[in-house]
Design an enzyme around this catalytic site. Structure first.
Site, PDB file in Angstrom:
ATOM      1  N   LYS A 126       1.809  -3.094   6.717  1.00 52.05           N
ATOM      2  CA  LYS A 126       2.279  -3.266   5.339  1.00 52.05           C
ATOM      3  C   LYS A 126       3.791  -3.037   5.259  1.00 52.05           C
ATOM      4  CE  LYS A 126      -1.603  -4.163   3.115  1.00 52.05           C
ATOM      5  NZ  LYS A 126      -1.840  -5.465   2.462  1.00 52.05           N
ATOM      6  N   TYR A 158      -2.319   0.237  10.284  1.00 49.65           N
ATOM      7  CA  TYR A 158      -2.498  -0.516   9.035  1.00 49.65           C
ATOM      8  C   TYR A 158      -1.277  -0.336   8.134  1.00 49.65           C
ATOM      9  CZ  TYR A 158      -3.835  -1.218   4.181  1.00 49.65           C
ATOM     10  OH  TYR A 158      -3.839  -1.582   2.852  1.00 49.65           O
ATOM     11  N   SER A 192       0.831  -1.205   0.000  1.00 51.27           N
ATOM     12  CA  SER A 192       0.000   0.000   0.000  1.00 51.27           C
ATOM     13  C   SER A 192       0.862   1.250   0.000  1.00 51.27           C
ATOM     14  CB  SER A 192      -0.890  -0.004   1.249  1.00 51.27           C
ATOM     15  OG  SER A 192      -1.507   1.246   1.439  1.00 51.27           O
TER      16      SER A 192
END
Length: 352
Positions: free
Chosen positions: A163, A159, A134
């Site tokens: 990643k 989040y 991402s």
């Protein structure tokens, strides 16, 4: 004999579109999903609705297993049953706001799942991986557009950190195991849907991303959109993002699979269009595509959000031979087709 590719999280939004592209490119996908971002078909076969629709759309059969990557024995069993040429890894929790509220859950699920997967791959001599990363790994951009040399790791939410940590695990493993090849694809903001209207984004509960929420307002499933912040230093004060058609994104994964054949080691590519649009610009584009008014209210900024983020995608064009083909109008048209044909998502049966 078609190459078998394991697709983790393959019944979800991006995963399901990649399954379509895999089949059309001549691969044989084996799909696993734990239904955290997918819907059961309601029949007796225990197959995800998205996968069942793809089977009908492409007149094929797809091997599907309900499997959680935290279940190491089940994962081991699957690898013993198959000889995979590569793995596409999409599975994981994915909501920025939720990750701020539940950081430990995000670290436990996303990191443990990825470690389990890589360890089982190593044990079964499967050394080719495409990872769903991402643009959140870049954090608050130091410069725009963002290329792959932009510093990473100063993520603004858990989040994004998961990643980043998974990327680091893959990079370190590829350094230590010279026969491993991995492509890390840093997505910007996928929107749109398959042109058939059969598969698309179907968030479970309140959408965490902008465009599915906008689409649900257009179809009168929700009364209005909350626009989080209108005081950013952008064209109209609302956040600016790089939106990419999900089919373009899926085609980028096929290009990445081909790159693995070059014994490429570990490579990183941005998948985006290189163009940024604000929240209010996206609302207007969806109003045009749908012919509906999108009601919205201004709300406070969300923790973890940034003002602007858009890609420099030239490296993917140069090394993968990939470019985004669809413009914003097409993205919104395909999104509206999906949402209008499936006003309550996958739960309202097969669209006519």
């Amino acid at each position: 004999m078609a190459e078998k590719v394991l697709v983790t999280g393959g019944a979800g939004y991006i995963g399901s579109h990649c399954v379509v592209e895999l089949i059309e490119a001549g691969y044989q996908p084996v799909v696993v999903d734990n239904y955290s971002n997918a819907v059961r078909d309601g029949g007796e076969g225990n197959v995800a609705e998205s996968i069942r629709r793809i089977e009908k759309l492409l007149n094929t059969s797809i091997e599907f297993h309900e499997l959680d990557l935290l279940d190491r024995p089940a994962l081991e069993k699957l690898f013993k049953q198959h000889s995979f040429s590569a793995v596409m890894h999409f599975a994981g929790l994915k909501a920025v706001g939720e990750s701020v509220e539940q950081p430990l859950r995000y670290y436990r699920v996303n990191l443990t799942a990825s470690m389990n997967l890589m360890e089982v791959m190593q044990a079964h001599k499967v050394h080719n991986l495409v990872f769903s990363s991402s643009a959140t790994v870049y954090g608050d951009p130091q410069c725009l557009p963002i290329d792959e040399q932009h510093p990473v790791g100063a993520c603004t939410n858990p989040y994004g950190k998961t990643k980043y940590f998974i990327e680091e695990m893959i990079k370190d493993h590829c350094k230590s195991e010279k026969d491993w090849n991995a492509v890390l694809l840093r997505y910007f903001n996928p929107i749109g849907a398959h042109a058939s209207g059969q598969i698309g984004e179907d968030p479970q509960g309140i959408p965490n991303n902008l465009m599915p929420y906008v689409a649900q307002v257009a179809v009168e499933r929700r009364p209005f959109l909350n626009v989080f912040g209108n005081d950013y230093e952008t064209v109209d004060g609302t956040g600016v993002r790089d939106y990419i058609h999900v089919v373009d994104l899926a085609k980028g994964h096929i290009a990445a699979l081909k790159k693995l054949k070059d014994n490429c080691g570990c490579q990183v590519y941005n998948l985006g269009t290189g163009k940024g649009y604000s929240v209010l610009q996206m609302v207007k584009a969806m109003e045009k595509a749908s012919g509906k008014e999108i009601k919205y209210k201004i709300a406070p900024r969300r923790e973890g959000d940034i003002a602007s983020c858009y890609a420099d995608p030239r490296l993917a064009e140069k090394e993968l031979g990939w470019t985004a083909a669809f413009d914003l109008e097409r993205m919104c048209e395909d999104l509206w087709r999906w949402q209008s044909m499936n006003p309550t998502g996958f739960t309202n049966g097969v669209p006519s």
